[in-house]
Design an enzyme around this catalytic site. Sequence first.
Site, short mmCIF file in Angstrom:
data_model
loop_
_atom_site.label_atom_id
_atom_site.label_comp_id
_atom_site.label_asym_id
_atom_site.label_seq_id
_atom_site.Cartn_x
_atom_site.Cartn_y
_atom_site.Cartn_z
N SER A 229 40.96 -22.96 -2.80
CA SER A 229 39.71 -22.15 -2.68
C SER A 229 39.93 -20.80 -2.00
O SER A 229 38.97 -19.95 -2.24
CB SER A 229 38.55 -23.06 -2.37
OG SER A 229 38.66 -23.51 -1.06
N ASP B 174 29.72 -20.85 3.54
CA ASP B 174 29.25 -22.28 3.46
C ASP B 174 29.94 -23.15 4.35
O ASP B 174 30.60 -22.70 5.34
CB ASP B 174 29.40 -22.90 2.23
CG ASP B 174 30.57 -23.49 1.64
OD1 ASP B 174 31.62 -23.15 2.37
OD2 ASP B 174 30.71 -24.54 0.85
N HIS C 218 33.78 -22.83 3.68
CA HIS C 218 34.55 -21.73 3.20
C HIS C 218 34.37 -20.36 3.92
O HIS C 218 33.30 -20.07 4.46
CB HIS C 218 34.40 -21.42 1.73
CG HIS C 218 34.83 -22.62 1.02
ND1 HIS C 218 33.91 -23.69 0.43
CD2 HIS C 218 36.04 -23.01 0.39
CE1 HIS C 218 34.67 -24.28 -0.17
NE2 HIS C 218 35.84 -24.14 -0.15
#
Length: 355
Positions: free
Chosen positions: A36, A320, A323
């Site tokens: 990610s 978040d 991340h």
Amino acid sequence: MAKKATTFLLLNLFLAALSTLTTAAVSPAVFVFGDSAVDVGNNNFLPSDAPKVNFPPWGIDYPGRTPTGRFTNGFNYADYVAKAVGLAMSPPPFLSLSNGNQMLRGVNFASGGAGILDTTGGDVIPMATQIEDFEQVAANLTERLGEKSAAVFLGKSLIHLIVGSNDIYPLYYLLSPGNSTQKDEAVVLLLDKFKHQIERLYDLGARKFAVLGVPPIGCVPMVRVAISSYGCNEDLNDLCLRFKTATKALLKDLSMSFKGFQYSFGDLYEMFTQIFSDPQQYGFTDIKAACCGGGRLNAESACLPNSTYCSNRSQYAFWDRSHPTQALHKTMAQLALYGPPLFANPVNIHQLVKS
Ligand SMILES: *[C@@H]1O[C@H](CO)[C@@H](O)[C@H](O)[C@H]1NC(C)=O
Ligand SMILES: *[C@@H]1O[C@H](CO)[C@@H](O)[C@H](O)[C@H]1NC(C)=O
Ligand SMILES: *[C@@H]1O[C@H](CO)[C@@H](O)[C@H](O)[C@H]1NC(C)=O
Ligand SMILES: *[C@@H]1O[C@H](CO)[C@@H](O)[C@H](O)[C@H]1NC(C)=O
């Protein structure tokens, strides 16, 4: 006839790319693999149980406030590196390709949640599949450019790898706390697999590797929130440190064993450690809480359409609960691209591209 015209056009595109290369010392293409940290939309194309962030407020700082599927509030690390090495656009997600011309400046194979192990992350695109996808692209390029030009093209391209965090996190919770024997076994297991993956990329023509080591994931908001005084999980960080140290040594070995193998190791562990110990110097005022989420540290729930989020996003390290914000992605990219040996060694990405 049509085929000949297309080939001619492609050759021109290729030569145009090469001439930019000689003037600006840029990479002809960037191929991105991993999780990610660098997914630019592949997961949007996966079945519904894959991790997806293609809804607001994700992407709130991306042009047009677009939730692109990037796991942050705006641009990510892959975007900043692509721009810095002279590409007009970040390489497109592999799963978005609709014609072969789109692969001439590189392709992004990364998938949020993915890892080195096939079993990591569930319904995502593991490294093994990302490499098979690259094999398809390399074959395509060979068909278009001819074997010799394709080999030159791939040899000059930047091969970016950012993976391991999603393997380490669940693996850690299977170990007995503080048992270093078990940690070393886990490192060997992962590293052996990673080694074969890098060797496979080399066999397919990759030569210039930019590898980001795992960061201290014991300091992400989701982990901090479970710890009194919101400190880091130092035992988990120790596993990360062992893995990044082993990765760095592996790259050195590979560069001595394989002809033409060049690399830059971006030391995220060191970068995060420095940033966390002196946030102000890097422009951050909050490195513990997430900007978007809910509960304590905004880390007890995910960043959903109905979540609250901060307005001063550039001052937060985390978007978040797990991340980085665009601001942290940008700092990571700058340190990997231009940083001193503490953060990027034996050379930084800028030097790797020029060499
Ligand atoms: C490879 O090239 C062909 C045509 O040259 C194209 O149809 C196909 O989609 C390409 N494959 C990939 C993975 O892009
Ligand atoms: C650590 O784990 C190893 C392997 O599972 C085990 O043999 C050893 O007894 C453990 N050491 C401690 C101190 O628990
Ligand atoms: C962001 O702004 C809010 C509201 O002004 C403030 O309470 C908070 O401390 C700020 N956070 C950071 C990290 O500067
Ligand atoms: C936000 O939405 C989620 C899922 O749709 C729901 O479970 C949650 O209770 C909602 N939270 C608030 C604060 O409304």
